[in-house]
Every structure is written in structure tokens, then in C-alpha cells.
Motif scaffolding. Sequence first.
Motif, PDB file in Angstrom:
ATOM      1  N   ALA A  75      50.940  50.522  55.328  1.00 37.23           N
ATOM      2  CA  ALA A  75      51.293  49.105  55.266  1.00 37.23           C
ATOM      3  C   ALA A  75      50.266  48.238  56.004  1.00 37.23           C
ATOM      4  O   ALA A  75      49.923  47.145  55.546  1.00 37.23           O
ATOM      5  CB  ALA A  75      52.686  48.889  55.865  1.00 37.23           C
ATOM      6  N   LEU A  76      49.764  48.727  57.137  1.00 40.90           N
ATOM      7  CA  LEU A  76      48.741  47.977  57.879  1.00 40.90           C
ATOM      8  C   LEU A  76      47.470  47.824  57.051  1.00 40.90           C
ATOM      9  O   LEU A  76      46.851  46.751  57.034  1.00 40.90           O
ATOM     10  CB  LEU A  76      48.418  48.681  59.190  1.00 40.90           C
ATOM     11  N   SER A  77      47.081  48.901  56.364  1.00 42.62           N
ATOM     12  CA  SER A  77      45.891  48.841  55.518  1.00 42.62           C
ATOM     13  C   SER A  77      46.077  47.847  54.380  1.00 42.62           C
ATOM     14  O   SER A  77      45.194  47.026  54.106  1.00 42.62           O
ATOM     15  CB  SER A  77      45.591  50.236  54.959  1.00 42.62           C
ATOM     16  N   LEU A  78      47.243  47.904  53.729  1.00 37.58           N
ATOM     17  CA  LEU A  78      47.522  46.970  52.630  1.00 37.58           C
ATOM     18  C   LEU A  78      47.569  45.531  53.130  1.00 37.58           C
ATOM     19  O   LEU A  78      47.019  44.620  52.496  1.00 37.58           O
ATOM     20  CB  LEU A  78      48.856  47.330  51.968  1.00 37.58           C
ATOM     21  N   SER A  79      48.223  45.324  54.270  1.00 32.64           N
ATOM     22  CA  SER A  79      48.343  43.957  54.790  1.00 32.64           C
ATOM     23  C   SER A  79      46.988  43.392  55.195  1.00 32.64           C
ATOM     24  O   SER A  79      46.728  42.198  55.019  1.00 32.64           O
ATOM     25  CB  SER A  79      49.308  43.924  55.978  1.00 32.64           C
ATOM     26  N   ALA A  80      46.121  44.249  55.736  1.00 28.06           N
ATOM     27  CA  ALA A  80      44.785  43.790  56.104  1.00 28.06           C
ATOM     28  C   ALA A  80      44.000  43.378  54.866  1.00 28.06           C
ATOM     29  O   ALA A  80      43.336  42.332  54.848  1.00 28.06           O
ATOM     30  CB  ALA A  80      44.036  44.890  56.855  1.00 28.06           C
ATOM     31  N   ASP A  81      44.084  44.178  53.812  1.00 29.35           N
ATOM     32  CA  ASP A  81      43.382  43.861  52.567  1.00 29.35           C
ATOM     33  C   ASP A  81      43.886  42.545  51.970  1.00 29.35           C
ATOM     34  O   ASP A  81      43.106  41.709  51.516  1.00 29.35           O
ATOM     35  CB  ASP A  81      43.584  44.983  51.543  1.00 29.35           C
ATOM     36  N   ILE A  82      45.214  42.360  51.988  1.00 23.51           N
ATOM     37  CA  ILE A  82      45.805  41.158  51.382  1.00 23.51           C
ATOM     38  C   ILE A  82      45.507  39.915  52.206  1.00 23.51           C
ATOM     39  O   ILE A  82      45.096  38.879  51.686  1.00 23.51           O
ATOM     40  CB  ILE A  82      47.325  41.331  51.219  1.00 23.51           C
ATOM     41  N   SER A  83      45.716  40.014  53.517  1.00 24.85           N
ATOM     42  CA  SER A  83      45.566  38.839  54.372  1.00 24.85           C
ATOM     43  C   SER A  83      44.114  38.435  54.580  1.00 24.85           C
ATOM     44  O   SER A  83      43.810  37.252  54.764  1.00 24.85           O
ATOM     45  CB  SER A  83      46.228  39.082  55.731  1.00 24.85           C
ATOM     46  N   LEU A  84      43.186  39.419  54.540  1.00 28.03           N
ATOM     47  CA  LEU A  84      41.768  39.106  54.729  1.00 28.03           C
ATOM     48  C   LEU A  84      41.096  38.681  53.428  1.00 28.03           C
ATOM     49  O   LEU A  84      40.034  38.066  53.452  1.00 28.03           O
ATOM     50  CB  LEU A  84      41.033  40.318  55.303  1.00 28.03           C
ATOM     51  N   GLY A  85      41.708  39.019  52.315  1.00 23.37           N
ATOM     52  CA  GLY A  85      41.105  38.665  51.030  1.00 23.37           C
ATOM     53  C   GLY A  85      40.303  39.827  50.477  1.00 23.37           C
ATOM     54  O   GLY A  85      39.933  40.771  51.178  1.00 23.37           O
ATOM     55  N   GLU A  86      39.994  39.768  49.218  1.00 20.17           N
ATOM     56  CA  GLU A  86      39.305  40.853  48.511  1.00 20.17           C
ATOM     57  C   GLU A  86      37.935  41.167  49.078  1.00 20.17           C
ATOM     58  O   GLU A  86      37.474  42.279  49.048  1.00 20.17           O
ATOM     59  CB  GLU A  86      39.167  40.495  47.021  1.00 20.17           C
ATOM     60  N   GLU A  87      37.240  40.155  49.605  1.00 22.63           N
ATOM     61  CA  GLU A  87      35.861  40.353  50.044  1.00 22.63           C
ATOM     62  C   GLU A  87      35.765  41.038  51.405  1.00 22.63           C
ATOM     63  O   GLU A  87      34.702  41.457  51.815  1.00 22.63           O
ATOM     64  CB  GLU A  87      35.130  39.011  50.089  1.00 22.63           C
ATOM     65  N   GLU A  88      36.894  41.112  52.149  1.00 25.30           N
ATOM     66  CA  GLU A  88      36.850  41.665  53.494  1.00 25.30           C
ATOM     67  C   GLU A  88      37.742  42.891  53.643  1.00 25.30           C
ATOM     68  O   GLU A  88      38.304  43.129  54.689  1.00 25.30           O
ATOM     69  CB  GLU A  88      37.268  40.593  54.504  1.00 25.30           C
TER      70      GLU A  88
END
Length: 293
Positions: A75-88
Motif C-alpha cells: 500500500a505504501l508503494s502504491l500510495s507513493a506512486d499515486i501521490s507523487l505522480g507517474e513521473e516520480e
Amino acid sequence: MELPPKRIPVGGQAVIEGVLMKGPEHWGLAVREPGGAICLKSWLGSDWLKGGFWKWPVVRGFATMVEMMRIGMRALSLSADISLGEEEKISPWEMVLSVGAALLGVVGIFLALPMFISEYITSHFALSHFGKNIVEGCLRGVIFVGYVAAISMWKDIARVFEYHGAEHKTINAYEHDAPLTPESVAHYSRIHRRCGTSFLLVVIVVSIIVFSLIGGGSVLWRVGSRVVLLPLVIGLSYEFIRGASNSETWGKYCIMPALSLQYITTREPSADQLEVAIAALDVALDPDKGNSD
């Protein structure tokens, strides 16, 4: 008159700009996207915890912890991807390194460091074996609370603690049959008896008892024995929390000191954060509302 809490299998944790919730069968994740929309994801829980050896008392506590860590990292990995955006996006290798560093930190700071300091204190004050373990446990508690208090001053962590408060308020509201709206949920407490933060303080107390039952030895033996016995400590702590959370008499008062730490690890959330926590619980209870992952 306040309604008695419903005993239902609902729990969760805060993630980056979001909340993860566990329903009876499914996990639900809600994360605020950079543009303001809420991204919802759901997936079915694992079957391996539902029967056999893994449902035995004490064993189920450690098994549940392993599963929570596995799902929590996902969940942390998914949330980081979503909240940071596709480029980060955070790469799998970066996540592995982060987890490895965290595990080394736990062993070094919360297991080895208190043990070495207690050895030094014991040699100067001629404490008994049990006294040494009390000192070690108290030091572990002080280091843990100090660590949590220190990181809470970091802006990004403080933001996660706000979502932690939103998670607790939402679960408390749901367990009391309250309307799941930000306005209604905001009136509920951000303290919850089944919180993992309180669980960790119970682990420290139980570790004093368990580690006192083993003898001394070399440094390698003392560190190794604490690592090997950690599953037992976690399992016993889980059973205590389980019993205390279902008791309105002894459990309510025994768990009270551990609950105080939640005033550090939770913050009062905003209406937007409550909206995310409510959405996470909603998708955990009705997975069709989220994108299956």
C-alpha cells in the motif's frame, strides 16, 4: 445514549496521502492524487490466515503482523506512486533498499542499542538479571517514544499522522453506527484501542518478561535470542491486545497507558483527509467501487 461498539473485523493504517482499510474480506486503498481526485483500489485478502496452524493463539499474532507488513509495504508503494505522480514513481529496487535499511535500523536501534546500554548500567550498579531486563525494556520504550516524537516534527510524517487520525476517527464512527460523512466522523476520537502504536508499547512490556526468562551469554547470543524470540513476544502481545480491546472492564484500564502514545502518532485531520479515510473504508466494504489490483 451512545451505542456500544460493534465488534467487526475493520482496521487500517495511514499511507502517503491516503489510508488503507481492511474489511471482512477485502483491502481498500484511497489516495489523494496531485490533481485533487481520490484514487481507489481494492484487492482480496489472503486465504492463508483463515485456518489451520495460523489460527492458533499466539501464532496468529505473528502471522497477522507478517501479513500487515506485507500489505502495508504494498500500500505504501502504491500510495507513493499515486501521490507523487507517474513521473516520480518509486522503483522496486528503491523499495527493497528502504525496507532493508528499516529492518537493520529496527534491530540496531530498538534491539541492540538498549541491550548494550543496559549492560553498561548493570555493570556499574550490580543489578540482577531481571533488573537488567527491566532497564533494557525501559530504555527500549524511551528510545521508541523519542524516535516517534522526533520524526513527528518532520512535515511529511506529520501529514501521515493526520491521515492516521482520520483512519481512527472513521473506524470509531463506523463501529458506533454513525453517518460516514466528514462532518459526522470529525466528532469522534482519534484514539483507538486496536492501534498498532499501542501494540508496540505492549510488545516492549512483554519483551521484558520474555527476555528475563533466558540466561545471559555472549553478545551474539543475547542479540540473536532477542531476534529469535521476537515472534513469541509479538504473538503474546497480540493476544493481550485482542483480549483488552474486547473488554470493557480490565482491558479498558490495562490498555490506557499504551493509548497515550497515539496522541503523538495521530493528529487532527482536515475534512479532506476524513473524506479519503471514509472512501478507503467504503471500498474495503464494497470492493466493486474501486479498481481491482
